[in-house]
Design a protein around this motif. Structure first.
Motif, PDB file in Angstrom:
ATOM      1  N   ARG A  27      -6.965  -1.447   2.760  1.00 35.51           N
ATOM      2  CA  ARG A  27      -6.568  -0.102   2.347  1.00 35.51           C
ATOM      3  C   ARG A  27      -7.035   0.885   3.402  1.00 35.51           C
ATOM      4  O   ARG A  27      -8.177   0.871   3.803  1.00 35.51           O
ATOM      5  CB  ARG A  27      -7.175   0.251   1.000  1.00 35.51           C
ATOM      6  N   GLN A  38       2.517   1.709  -3.391  1.00 39.40           N
ATOM      7  CA  GLN A  38       1.568   2.137  -4.424  1.00 39.40           C
ATOM      8  C   GLN A  38       1.317   3.633  -4.322  1.00 39.40           C
ATOM      9  O   GLN A  38       1.137   4.299  -5.337  1.00 39.40           O
ATOM     10  CB  GLN A  38       0.237   1.384  -4.301  1.00 39.40           C
ATOM     11  N   LYS A  39       1.309   4.161  -3.125  1.00 46.94           N
ATOM     12  CA  LYS A  39       1.092   5.599  -2.943  1.00 46.94           C
ATOM     13  C   LYS A  39       2.330   6.410  -3.322  1.00 46.94           C
ATOM     14  O   LYS A  39       2.224   7.515  -3.834  1.00 46.94           O
ATOM     15  CB  LYS A  39       0.718   5.901  -1.493  1.00 46.94           C
ATOM     16  N   GLY A  51      -3.439   2.838  -6.889  1.00 47.48           N
ATOM     17  CA  GLY A  51      -3.059   1.435  -6.812  1.00 47.48           C
ATOM     18  C   GLY A  51      -4.264   0.521  -6.856  1.00 47.48           C
ATOM     19  O   GLY A  51      -5.404   0.965  -6.892  1.00 47.48           O
ATOM     20  N   GLU A  86       0.828  -1.203   0.000  1.00 51.23           N
ATOM     21  CA  GLU A  86       0.000   0.000   0.000  1.00 51.23           C
ATOM     22  C   GLU A  86       0.865   1.257   0.000  1.00 51.23           C
ATOM     23  O   GLU A  86       0.634   2.190  -0.781  1.00 51.23           O
ATOM     24  CB  GLU A  86      -0.937   0.007   1.203  1.00 51.23           C
TER      25      GLU A  86
END
Length: 184
Positions: A164, A19-20, A152, A16
């Motif tokens: 998430r 992806q950010k 993402g 996570e």
């Protein structure tokens, strides 16, 4: 490639965070997920080696590089043979204007996301690169007025729940003492 059953909550937190922001240093990533730097690096290495993490990339502003128009081209093939599907996919992916190729079910066989300079460039791409293909029966082009991408994909944990956090939520942090112990 590993399934989600082999990914724990820390792996999902690493995915996570990356992806950010794929530019996080290992030190920043380790702090964000509450791990020792060596443990974090080992996990990222394992995620890359097993194919869970496929790549890291930079997102470029299309207008800054002369892209004035994006479109989705729906393509219907003449026949639905594996050979024709593979030939068209290979051809589409070889074109520099193609951003993504989706093999889909329904009235059309493919959706092709393209980025071009302008309407003339889009027309020429369709005429020269798609309608001339023997496997192509029909094209339908839809202009994209706005392109906004999620940062993402959803991350499903072993029980199927999306892992998430909301954008404003604070990351889960562990004490340094516990992190060091977990790294041993």
């Amino acid at each position: 490639m590993e399934g989600t059953s082999n990914l724990d909550a820390i792996d999902l937190a690493i995915l996570e965070a990356l992806q950010k922001n794929a530019r996080l240093s290992n030190k920043e990533l380790a702090a964000e997920v509450g791990l020792a730097q060596s443990s974090c690096l080992a996990r990222v290495t394992r995620l890359r080696e097993t194919g869970v993490l496929k790549s890291f990339h930079a997102e470029v502003d299309p207008r800054a590089v002369g892209i004035g128009l994006q479109a989705m081209i729906a393509v219907r093939l003449r026949q639905h043979s594996r050979e024709m599907v593979e030939e068209f996919r290979h051809h589409a992916l070889s074109l520099p204007q193609v951003l993504a190729v989706y093999h889909v079910a329904g009235a059309n066989d493919f959706l092709v996301h393209v980025a071009v300079r302008d309407a003339d460039h889009l027309r020429d791409l369709g005429m020269d690169s798609f309608t001339t293909r023997p496997e192509v029966a029909h094209l339908e082009t839809s202009l994209i007025f706005e392109y906004v991408r999620s940062p993402g994909i959803p991350l499903y944990g072993p029980q199927g729940a999306v892992q998430r956090t909301a954008p404003s939520a604070e990351p889960v942090r562990r004490s340094r003492k516990r992190s060091r112990a977990a790294a041993r």
